[in-house]
Scaffold this motif. Structure first.
Motif, short mmCIF file in Angstrom:
data_model
loop_
_atom_site.label_atom_id
_atom_site.label_comp_id
_atom_site.label_asym_id
_atom_site.label_seq_id
_atom_site.Cartn_x
_atom_site.Cartn_y
_atom_site.Cartn_z
N ALA A 528 7.31 45.31 13.43
CA ALA A 528 8.55 44.69 12.95
C ALA A 528 8.31 43.94 11.65
O ALA A 528 9.12 44.00 10.71
CB ALA A 528 9.10 43.74 14.02
N MET A 529 7.16 43.25 11.56
CA MET A 529 6.86 42.50 10.34
C MET A 529 6.61 43.45 9.17
O MET A 529 6.99 43.15 8.02
CB MET A 529 5.64 41.61 10.57
N ARG A 530 6.03 44.58 9.43
CA ARG A 530 5.81 45.56 8.36
C ARG A 530 7.15 46.09 7.83
O ARG A 530 7.33 46.26 6.62
CB ARG A 530 4.97 46.73 8.86
N VAL A 531 8.08 46.34 8.73
CA VAL A 531 9.41 46.80 8.30
C VAL A 531 10.08 45.73 7.46
O VAL A 531 10.65 46.02 6.40
CB VAL A 531 10.27 47.16 9.52
N ARG A 532 10.00 44.46 7.92
CA ARG A 532 10.62 43.37 7.16
C ARG A 532 9.97 43.23 5.78
O ARG A 532 10.66 43.09 4.76
CB ARG A 532 10.48 42.05 7.92
N ALA A 533 8.62 43.23 5.77
CA ALA A 533 7.91 43.03 4.50
C ALA A 533 8.17 44.17 3.53
O ALA A 533 8.37 43.94 2.32
CB ALA A 533 6.41 42.89 4.77
N TYR A 534 8.16 45.40 4.02
CA TYR A 534 8.40 46.54 3.14
C TYR A 534 9.82 46.48 2.56
O TYR A 534 10.02 46.66 1.35
CB TYR A 534 8.21 47.85 3.90
N GLY A 535 10.79 46.21 3.43
CA GLY A 535 12.16 46.11 2.94
C GLY A 535 12.35 44.95 1.98
O GLY A 535 13.09 45.07 0.99
N VAL A 566 18.26 49.78 7.45
CA VAL A 566 16.86 49.91 7.05
C VAL A 566 16.77 51.21 6.25
O VAL A 566 16.46 52.27 6.78
CB VAL A 566 15.92 49.93 8.27
N ASP A 567 17.09 51.10 4.96
CA ASP A 567 17.16 52.29 4.10
C ASP A 567 15.94 52.31 3.19
O ASP A 567 15.99 51.93 2.03
CB ASP A 567 18.45 52.26 3.28
N ALA A 568 14.81 52.72 3.78
CA ALA A 568 13.57 52.73 2.99
C ALA A 568 12.76 53.99 3.25
O ALA A 568 11.54 53.97 3.13
CB ALA A 568 12.74 51.49 3.34
N GLY A 569 13.42 55.07 3.61
CA GLY A 569 12.71 56.33 3.83
C GLY A 569 12.45 56.61 5.29
O GLY A 569 12.52 55.72 6.16
N ALA A 570 12.11 57.88 5.58
CA ALA A 570 11.92 58.32 6.95
C ALA A 570 10.73 57.64 7.62
O ALA A 570 10.77 57.31 8.81
CB ALA A 570 11.74 59.84 6.98
N ALA A 571 9.64 57.40 6.85
CA ALA A 571 8.45 56.79 7.44
C ALA A 571 8.75 55.38 7.93
O ALA A 571 8.34 54.99 9.04
CB ALA A 571 7.32 56.77 6.42
N VAL A 572 9.47 54.59 7.14
CA VAL A 572 9.81 53.23 7.54
C VAL A 572 10.78 53.25 8.72
O VAL A 572 10.69 52.41 9.62
CB VAL A 572 10.40 52.45 6.35
N ARG A 573 11.70 54.21 8.74
CA ARG A 573 12.63 54.29 9.87
C ARG A 573 11.88 54.60 11.16
O ARG A 573 12.24 54.10 12.23
CB ARG A 573 13.70 55.34 9.59
N ARG A 574 10.83 55.43 11.09
CA ARG A 574 10.04 55.70 12.29
C ARG A 574 9.32 54.45 12.78
O ARG A 574 9.27 54.17 13.99
CB ARG A 574 9.03 56.81 12.00
N VAL A 575 8.78 53.68 11.85
CA VAL A 575 8.13 52.42 12.22
C VAL A 575 9.14 51.46 12.82
O VAL A 575 8.86 50.76 13.81
CB VAL A 575 7.43 51.79 11.00
N HIS A 576 10.34 51.44 12.26
CA HIS A 576 11.41 50.58 12.76
C HIS A 576 11.76 50.92 14.20
O HIS A 576 11.88 50.04 15.07
CB HIS A 576 12.64 50.72 11.85
N LYS A 577 11.90 52.19 14.49
CA LYS A 577 12.24 52.62 15.85
C LYS A 577 11.12 52.28 16.82
O LYS A 577 11.37 51.80 17.95
CB LYS A 577 12.51 54.13 15.89
N LYS A 578 9.89 52.48 16.41
CA LYS A 578 8.75 52.18 17.28
C LYS A 578 8.66 50.68 17.56
O LYS A 578 8.36 50.26 18.70
CB LYS A 578 7.47 52.68 16.63
#
Length: 657
Positions: A528-535, A566-578
């Protein structure tokens, strides 16, 4: 007819017999050789046949002798006494012959024996008969409940002392008792030492009120410890005034080291001869607020206390949840006499052998200070000492914050088995090893098992969300400053993710609720923190390269607020779902626990970001020189400067605890 004389008759008979004998011998003499051979063989056959007949008869006699005389007499007695008017199938008794009756009786006995053997071998668990327990008498019902080997929330220092009194009383009812108090000499424990000292006289009075001969059967020794160990009352005594005087003479240790397990070992060695001489029980009572700095001596101390029958008790603080560092409120005086107070860092945890939690700060607005949350248990080393020796860890000062139901938390009790067993678990399960390695990255004084650089939790950034935007230059300057710490932080987040995911294939093999909750929360929060930081970085980079125009007149500030997008590409969306899967699993499978609570806090705000325009107060001279630093009046600036100087002095004089 003329009669023949008897003598003549006898003479004639003898003559004829003699003639017959001579004739037989003459016949044999004149017989050829084959005839003689035939006669001899016939004679031998006749002799042999006679032996065979004898043997057969003897065997028949052996068979008949197997019947005991008593059985024959019994059968004859039964037959003789059974009288009936009808026989055969019409008889009520249906009497059989003696041999048949005996055979049927023997068969029935064999059948009954077989049934008895089967009954003994086959046990129906539903029909088991349990031993009836005796009902306890009234005196036994009012005896104190044995809670040894547990952690108790005693309700402050006073409550802990009251429980200690009950434990001493229970020991005195068995036999004489030797109590050794071990006082932590650190400055943070001054108030607790004073509280115990004030209760010493009350302890003896309270024991006497419980019909316990404290004056005659109780003796006390005292030890103080910090970086060194001091035997303050070596000769066990019942003199309360002397004990109070000794405790009040303790001087605070400013080194910040607490060698508690060395002190326990010294206490056992010093007072064990007195224990044997008194033929008494022995209790150690440790008064502290930290875990100790010499945990390497734990196992030897546990073995020695267990072997000698010494129980260890502790009046201490709760361990910080999943972490080593906590905070203790302390008052102290600088060299010039100025008084200070505040929270100082202390080694108060974790509740397990090694840290199993990641001290990542929350970026959500409702988080507050969750990194110092109480675990509800004492620190591992002291709790293990109490548990293994049959004592109790009394929590006298619980960490402020949310509390959790003790009934639920029993499922998540720490593992107090030996260190070698803990290490064996880490070696056999990659998920456990990955969690401990990830947690160790955040502690500078812990072994970095992965070999990477160590990150101090104080260096973990909590990014700003508001950016002054009265002009593009100021906006870009603030964005640049905000991006600097996030680049390094995301690198370490990726390392943590790689560490935890390396053990993911062993996640299903985790054998306790505590391990599963800890692993799922750690990986879920890192993702979750990686998704937040990347976004966050992506939004800042976009705004920095192409500042957006305001849509509302008077707006001079851009603010980042959480968003479901969370509009940052498919890879980030997969991390978001996980991340959502792991955190929601913690909430669903471990309700009412600290793990579920922290997962809920993490998900209390979406993981994406959006820009929202706002208005802020900006000083006129700040707008003129494009500076981001506010300008204050001379009086206000002087006051702020004095406060900064005081804080520096406070930082320089704060004691080690």
């Amino acid at each position: 007819m003329s009669s023949i004389p008897a003598s003549s008759t006898q003479h004639a008979t003898s003559a004829s017999d003699a003639d017959y004998g001579h004739a037989a011998w003459d016949l044999l003499y004149d017989m050829p050789a084959w005839g003689i051979s035939l006669v001899v063989h016939v004679a031998l056959l006749v002799v042999m046949m006679s032996f065979g007949i004898v043997i057969v008869v003897e065997r028949e006699l052996d068979l008949t002798t197997t019947i005991e005389p008593e059985e024959i007499e019994q059968q004859e007695f039964v037959i003789a006494t059974e009288v009936t008017e009808e026989i055969g199938s019409k008889s009520d008794l249906n009497i059989l012959g003696p041999s048949m009756a005996a055979a049927q009786q023997t068969g029935f006995d064999n059948h009954r024996e077989k049934i008895e053997q089967l009954d003994e071998q086959i046990v129906n668990p539903r029909l088991q008969v349990f031993e009836t327990l005796a009902t306890p008498n009234e005196a036994e019902l009012v005896e104190p409940v044995d809670l040894t080997g547990t952690t108790e929330h005693a309700g402050g220092t006073q409550g802990a002392i009251d429980r200690i009194v009950q434990e001493i009383a229970a020991s005195l009812r068995e036999r004489k008792t030797l109590v050794v108090w071990l006082f932590d000499e650190s400055i943070s424990l001054e108030q607790r030492r004073d509280a115990v000292t004030q209760r010493f006289e009350g302890i003896y009075n309270q024991l006497n009120s419980l019909d316990v001969d404290a004056a005659g059967a109780l003796r006390t020794g005292i030890i103080g410890y910090g970086s060194d160990i001091h035997i303050l009352q070596k000769e066990p005594t019942a003199d309360v005034d002397q004990l109070v005087s000794v405790v009040r003479s303790i001087k605070s240790d400013v080194t910040g080291r607490e060698m508690v397990f060395n002190a326990v070992d010294r206490a056992v060695r010093t007072f064990l001869p007195d224990k044997k001489k008194m033929r008494a029980n022995m209790m150690l009572i440790i008064v502290t607020d930290e875990r100790g700095d010499d945990m390497q001596g734990l196992e030897e101390v546990v073995r020695r206390c267990s072997r000698e029958g010494v129980k260890a008790y502790c009046i201490g603080n709760s361990a910080v949840f999943g972490r080593k560092k906590g905070n203790v409120y302390v008052k102290w005086t600088a060299d010039d006499g100025e008084q200070f107070d505040g929270l100082l860092p202390a080694d108060q945890g974790p509740e397990t052998l090694l840290s199993e939690g990641l001290p990542i700060p929350f970026w959500t607005s409702r988080a507050g200070d969750l990194l110092s949350m109480s675990s509800g248990y004492g620190p591992y080393a002291l709790s293990r000492l109490c548990s293994e020796t049959g004592g109790i860890y009394f929590i006298a000062d619980d960490t402020p914050g949310r509390k959790f139901d003790e009934g639920i938390m029993r499922r998540y009790s720490p593992d107090y088995r030996p260190q070698r067993e803990y290490e064996r678990q880490l070696a056999s399960n990659r998920a456990k090893a990955a969690l401990v390695q990830a947690a160790a990255v955040f502690e500078r004084d812990e072994l970095d098992l992965n070999g990477d650089d160590v990150v101090d939790e104080r260096d973990i950034p909590v990014p700003g969300r508001s950016f002054q935007a009265n002009n593009d230059t100021v906006l870009r300057q603030q964005i640049t400053e905000a991006q600097k710490p996030l680049a390094t932080f995301d690198y370490h987040l990726q390392e943590l993710q790689n560490l935890l995911e390396a053990g993911e294939n062993h996640r299903e093999k985790l054998d306790t609720d505590r391990w599963r909750a800890s692993y799922d929360l750690a990986l879920g929060r890192v993702l979750a923190m990686r998704v937040r930081a990347y976004g966050y970085n992506a939004m800042l980079a976009e705004m920095k390269s192409s500042p957006r125009p305001f849509q509302t007149a008077g707006s001079n500030q851009w603010r980042l607020e959480p968003s479901d997008d969370v509009d940052a590409g498919a890879a980030v969306r997969r991390v978001h779902k996980k991340a959502l899967d792991y955190l929601n699993r913690v909430i669903d499978e471990h309700p009412g626990t600290p793990w579920a609570f922290l997962a809920q806090v993490e998900l209390s705000e979406p993981l994406g970001w959006k820009w929202v325009e706002a208005t802020m107060q900006i000083a006129e001279n700040n707008m003129a020189d494009n500076s981001n630093q506010p300008v204050f009046a001379p009086e206000e600036e002087q006051r702020r400067q004095q406060e900064r100087q005081r804080q520096l002095k406070k930082q320089a004089t704060r004691p080690q605890i």
